[in-house]
Scaffold this motif. Structure first.
Motif, PDB file in Angstrom:
ATOM      1  N   UNK A  19       0.842  -1.200   0.000  1.00 23.26           N
ATOM      2  CA  UNK A  19       0.000   0.000   0.000  1.00 23.26           C
ATOM      3  C   UNK A  19       0.880   1.255   0.000  1.00 23.26           C
ATOM      4  N   UNK A  20       1.922   1.244   0.845  1.00 25.52           N
ATOM      5  CA  UNK A  20       2.798   2.407   0.915  1.00 25.52           C
ATOM      6  C   UNK A  20       3.577   2.593  -0.386  1.00 25.52           C
ATOM      7  N   UNK A  21       4.066   1.473  -0.957  1.00 27.47           N
ATOM      8  CA  UNK A  21       4.855   1.582  -2.193  1.00 27.47           C
ATOM      9  C   UNK A  21       4.007   2.167  -3.308  1.00 27.47           C
ATOM     10  N   UNK A  22       2.758   1.695  -3.428  1.00 25.46           N
ATOM     11  CA  UNK A  22       1.892   2.211  -4.494  1.00 25.46           C
ATOM     12  C   UNK A  22       1.547   3.670  -4.247  1.00 25.46           C
ATOM     13  N   UNK A  23       1.343   4.017  -2.978  1.00 26.34           N
ATOM     14  CA  UNK A  23       1.090   5.422  -2.669  1.00 26.34           C
ATOM     15  C   UNK A  23       2.281   6.279  -3.050  1.00 26.34           C
ATOM     16  N   UNK A  24       3.464   5.724  -2.810  1.00 26.05           N
ATOM     17  CA  UNK A  24       4.684   6.476  -3.077  1.00 26.05           C
ATOM     18  C   UNK A  24       4.880   6.731  -4.567  1.00 26.05           C
ATOM     19  N   UNK A  25       4.542   5.750  -5.418  1.00 29.32           N
ATOM     20  CA  UNK A  25       4.683   5.983  -6.861  1.00 29.32           C
ATOM     21  C   UNK A  25       3.379   6.515  -7.454  1.00 29.32           C
ATOM     22  N   UNK A  26       2.530   7.071  -6.592  1.00 27.42           N
ATOM     23  CA  UNK A  26       1.313   7.806  -6.958  1.00 27.42           C
ATOM     24  C   UNK A  26       0.330   7.025  -7.811  1.00 27.42           C
ATOM     25  N   UNK A  27       0.243   5.697  -7.620  1.00 26.92           N
ATOM     26  CA  UNK A  27      -0.884   4.966  -8.183  1.00 26.92           C
ATOM     27  C   UNK A  27      -1.679   4.317  -7.048  1.00 26.92           C
ATOM     28  N   UNK A  28      -1.483   4.802  -5.844  1.00 26.76           N
ATOM     29  CA  UNK A  28      -2.186   4.229  -4.702  1.00 26.76           C
ATOM     30  C   UNK A  28      -3.364   5.099  -4.300  1.00 26.76           C
ATOM     31  N   UNK A  29      -3.476   5.359  -3.008  1.00 28.25           N
ATOM     32  CA  UNK A  29      -4.540   6.215  -2.498  1.00 28.25           C
ATOM     33  C   UNK A  29      -4.418   7.602  -3.123  1.00 28.25           C
ATOM     34  N   UNK A  30      -5.550   8.283  -3.234  1.00 30.53           N
ATOM     35  CA  UNK A  30      -5.534   9.586  -3.886  1.00 30.53           C
ATOM     36  C   UNK A  30      -5.339  10.716  -2.859  1.00 30.53           C
TER      37      UNK A  30
END
Lengths: 269, 310
Positions: A211-222
């Motif tokens: 979850x954190x990795x996807x958030x970090x590359x801006x395809x995670x939580x908005x």
């Protein structure tokens, strides 16, 4: 002998430290908003990157939002998604693993093939594909992580049950005419339960990290949603002015992962 | 070869899964997909109904479900991924271009991790409980709790921003390799060092190792003749597990360092709802992974021909 003894107690000790760390993180996530009431979304631009005060013991972020509120909300979100995904994956994996081991034949082969093929897909990719399919992000992440994590539960359960079902104890129970439910509760479950904690802790660590990795590359939580990876990206431009603010989500994720990994103990790869 | 056949079946099922999910993705894109794609292509200010109609005709959007799915899957089997919805270039061309950059990075990272991890692990395993062993354990636990993007971020802040030694991001010169490769390698080395340490400690404690020393071989000879091959078997197994980390790491690390590889491409494709690119990259990544594992199987049989099987 003494060496082995000290190693097992050392391992148990580090497991206990891990469990305490996880407990501390969970307590922080759910108690902090209650101790320092406020709103993780409420902005006050005058206080942007402000130092800690009574209302916000951890200071303010670049939009003047209380860091302690945002950290707690972000941790709640990550832990909830990871927790739900782990529980769902454990149910699915254990059920299918027992099924595959008990039925054997083509059911077994088909399930193994499916799990192996999914295993060939990197977990991050699977979660990404699902997040493009299912619009609400928390739901997509939960479903994607479940799809990633059930495989480990399935493989472990299947391997354990296969050897157990062939054991004399189970055969004796069968000959005595005990039903399937009894066999599961009496013979299989105690063995499976021992494996569950380790696998679950690793699964939760994978979930939080993804979850954190996807958030970090801006395809995670908005954007306005408090999420650890996203918070790091948002605070990165201000690392010179407010290094301690940037450090907070970093420490939060490090402690969570360290706790979960220690709790899982030394897994044999 | 049963193992190869199984890997082929696995690859096939994987391709089917990716095909069906990306088809569903194509169908379920929120909003009017043709409008979105046209806007990505021509810019939001320049879109008009004509452009949208052209996009609609070109991509054969809409229509009955089943024939469209069959068409989609046959296109995929013929390796015809179509053109990128965003750039309009052919997907296969873009992917081969990106895959080269990714493979370079992955190879350098893997080599670096093998230089760092196993030698340190073997040294630690020769003296279990020594200071190197204990230090390595703490370091490995710390590294395992550090997500790759965080490690990359710390390296950027420390090495390129603070010290100014290396470029923070980009691609081209040898200097650009160091930080992304190191980020990937440290995570991999943390695991391979642990595996090598445990294997070495087990081998060093075994009777045949003691006997080899007893008959008068020097430490280096014993390690070379009796230690390394036995340590290498679990290491190669672990290498197979590390491909997962490597492929996932490539997605994250490439995005952090702006490396123009397949992982970076995938994230951009997801972000821009560029479904043909998603399909192509996912397929290539999945199949590369299966191929690497097949090679790993073969290597393992070579090293340990005793045929224990799984």
């Amino acid at each position: 002998m003494t060496d082995r003894l000290s190693r097992t107690t050392g391992r148990r000790g580090s497991r206990r430290v891990g469990a305490l760390l996880v407990l501390a993180v969970v307590l922080f996530a759910w108690l902090a908003p209650w101790l320092a009431p406020g709103d993780p979304y409420g902005q006050s631009l005058l206080k942007a990157l402000g130092a800690p005060d009574a209302a916000a013991p951890f200071g303010y972020d670049h939009l003047g939002r209380s860091m302690i509120q945002r950290l707690a909300a972000a941790l709640q979100l990550s832990l909830l998604i990871a927790g739900v995904a782990v529980v769902a994956a454990a149910c699915l994996g254990v059920a299918l693993g027992v099924l595959a081991a008990a039925r054997g034949g083509w059911v077994d082969r088909a399930l193994v093939l499916v799990s192996d093929s999914l295993l060939a897909l990197p977990g991050l990719l699977l979660v990404l594909i699902l997040s493009a399919l299912i619009p609400p992000r928390p739901l997509a992440f939960g479903a994607g992580l479940t799809l990633v994590l059930w495989i480990e539960f399935f493989r472990l359960t299947r391997a354990t049950c296969r050897s157990l079902l062939a054991s004399p104890g189970v055969q004796a129970s069968r000959l005595l005419g005990f039903g399937r439910l009894y066999l599961f509760r009496r013979h299989l479950w105690p063995e499976i339960a021992q494996l569950l904690l380790t696998t679950a802790a690793f699964g939760a660590a994978t979930g939080v990290m993804t979850i954190a990795a996807l958030g970090f590359v801006s395809v995670g939580m908005q954007a306005p949603t408090p999420e650890l990876g996203l918070m790091m990206v948002e605070l990165m431009p201000y690392w010179r002015e407010a290094p301690l603010t940037l450090l907070q989500p970093v420490i939060a994720i490090f402690l969570t992962l360290l706790g979960l990994n220690l709790m899982a103990g030394g897994r044999q790869a | 070869m049963a193992a190869t056949g199984y890997r082929l079946l696995q690859a096939l099922l994987l391709a089917l899964f990716i095909g069906v999910t990306t088809f569903a993705m194509m169908r379920s894109l929120p909003g009017d997909m043709a409008w979105r794609i046209a806007a990505h292509r021509y810019g939001y200010d320049l879109v008009d109904a004509d452009a949208v109609r052209l996009v609609q005709e070109e991509l054969a959007l809409g229509g009955p479900l089943l024939p469209a799915l069959v068409q989609w899957l046959t296109d995929m089997v013929r390796l015809d991924f179509g053109t990128s919805l965003v750039s309009g270039e052919s997907v296969i061309g873009e992917i081969t271009h990106q895959l080269g950059a990714s493979l370079q990075l992955a190879a350098v990272a893997l080599a670096l991790s093998l230089l760092l991890g196993p030698p340190l692990g073997i040294l630690a395993g020769l003296k279990p409980g020594g200071w190197l062993d204990r230090g390595l354990l703490v370091l490995a636990s710390g590294l395992r709790a550090m997500p790759q993007f965080l490690l990359g971020l710390l390296l950027i802040l420390l090495v390129s921003v603070r010290l100014g030694w290396l470029p923070a991001a980009g691609h081209g010169s040898a200097g650009h390799f160091v930080l992304p490769a190191l980020t990937l390698a440290l995570g991999l080395a943390a695991l391979s060092a642990r595996i090598a340490r445990d294997a070495m400690a087990a081998v060093a404690a075994s009777p045949f190792y003691g006997f080899a020393r007893q008959k008068g071989l020097s430490d280096a000879q014993v390690l070379w003749r009796h230690g390394l091959r036995n340590v290498s078997v679990p290491l190669v197994t672990c290498l197979g597990l590390q491909f997962v980390t490597l492929v996932e790491g490539v997605v994250v690390v490439e995005s952090v360092f702006g490396w123009p590889g397949i992982g970076h491409g995938l994230v951009h494709a997801i972000f821009g709802r560029d479904v043909p690119m998603v399909q192509g990259t996912a397929l290539v990544m999945g199949l590369t992974f299966v191929l690497l594992n097949a090679l790993n199987d073969a290597l393992q049989r070579r090293l340990d021909p005793r045929g224990t099987g799984r």
